[in-house]
Design an enzyme around this catalytic site. Structure first.
Site, short mmCIF file in Angstrom:
data_model
loop_
_atom_site.label_atom_id
_atom_site.label_comp_id
_atom_site.label_asym_id
_atom_site.label_seq_id
_atom_site.Cartn_x
_atom_site.Cartn_y
_atom_site.Cartn_z
N SER A 141 0.85 -1.19 0.00
CA SER A 141 0.00 0.00 0.00
C SER A 141 0.89 1.25 0.00
CB SER A 141 -0.88 0.02 1.25
OG SER A 141 -1.54 1.28 1.37
N TYR A 155 -1.95 -0.48 10.18
CA TYR A 155 -2.06 -0.99 8.79
C TYR A 155 -0.83 -0.57 7.99
CZ TYR A 155 -3.87 -1.05 3.96
OH TYR A 155 -4.06 -1.25 2.59
#
Ligand code: NAD
Length: 246
Positions: A141, A155
């Site tokens: 990501s 995350y």
């Protein structure tokens, strides 16, 4: 027949990747945790296009389930591609509200699950163990670069760990016929944001993206499938930013 496994392949980026891998000629294993009907729908879509696919259930955060899933794959063909796509995030919060349980759940799927899938794939793909080689693509990501302050640093940190896994493993298996690469998507229109409590997140952050818009799942799938393909035969240890210039 050559197999490609896409974890979390029943929707979003995983679904788009599965469709493209099928078009590229792979028999595609669609891993899902709970969404059996959605996984069956992806299989049906692939078959309607003349491709070959099947659904395989496993929570990738559970080692025994991952091991069983790979044993099931062995009955379907030769694993040549693994896409570590399954990933989770929780509602936005600052660090003061982060619990150990939440951090562990994020890492169990995004990091440990990806590690275990890599391990099982390497055992099968490695030319040193009689395999035919293969390609692993880890879906990271843009958060790995930004750290996602005030949103989900847990995350972001898990995706940073995935990037280090990509780098380290690519070097470890470089002479075993296995390439390991990654993709760092920017904000993409999928249901993950609704699950994380903010369905409109992509539109909210789009103005901060140099290209001025969020991305579509297919725009990430194209990068993943290119990295998995023979067109990228001399590319390993590389992580592509597919994030609209961010
Ligand atoms: P999504 O929620 O639509 O898809 C993720 C899939 O993974 C779901 O089908 C989910 O059920 C599955 N999954 C989650 N935990 C699992 C587990 N333990 N075992 C098996 N399957 C599991 O989200 P998406 O946006 O398509 O995300 C795909 C990947 O892309 C994720 O790794 C995510 O972190 C990454 N990503 C997404 C974006 C974005 O903006 N959508 C941005 C950057 C990175």
């Amino acid at each position: 027949m050559d197999l490609a496994l896409v974890t979390g392949g029943s929707r979003g980026i995983g679904r788009a990747t599965a469709l493209l891998l099928a078009q590229a000629g792979y028999r595609v294993a669609i891993n899902y945790r709970q969404r059996a009907a959605e996984a069956a729908q992806v299989v049906a879509e692939i078959e309607a296009q003349g491709g070959s696919a099947f659904a395989v259930q496993a929570d990738i955060a559970e080692e025994a389930q991952v091991v069983r899933m790979f044993e099931e794959l062995d009955r379907h063909g030769t694993l040549r591609v693994l896409v570590n796509n399954a990933g989770i995030l929780f509602t936005q919060c600052r660090v003061e509200a982060l619990t150990a349980e939440r951090i562990q759940r994020v890492f169990a799927t995004n990091v440990t699950g990806s590690f275990i899938c890599c391990r099982e794939a390497v055992k099968r793909m490695s030319t040193q163990h009689g395999g035919q080689g293969g390609a692993i693509v880890n879906v990271s990501s843009a958060a790995a670069r930004t750290g996602s302050p005030n949103e989900y640093v847990d995350y972001a940190a898990s995706k940073g760990a995935m990037d280090t896994l990509t780098k380290g493993l690519s070097l470890e298996v470089a002479t075993q016929g296995i390439r390991v690469n990654g993709v760092r998507p920017g904000p993409i229109y999928t249901d993950m944001h609704a699950d994380g409590g903010e369905p409109g997140r992509v539109d909210r952050v789009a103005s901060g993206i140099p290209m001025g818009r969020g991305g579509q799942p297919d725009e990430i799938a194209q990068a993943i499938v290119w990295l998995a393909s023979e067109a990228a035969s001399y590319v390993t240890g590389t992580i592509i930013d597919a994030a609209g210039g961010r």
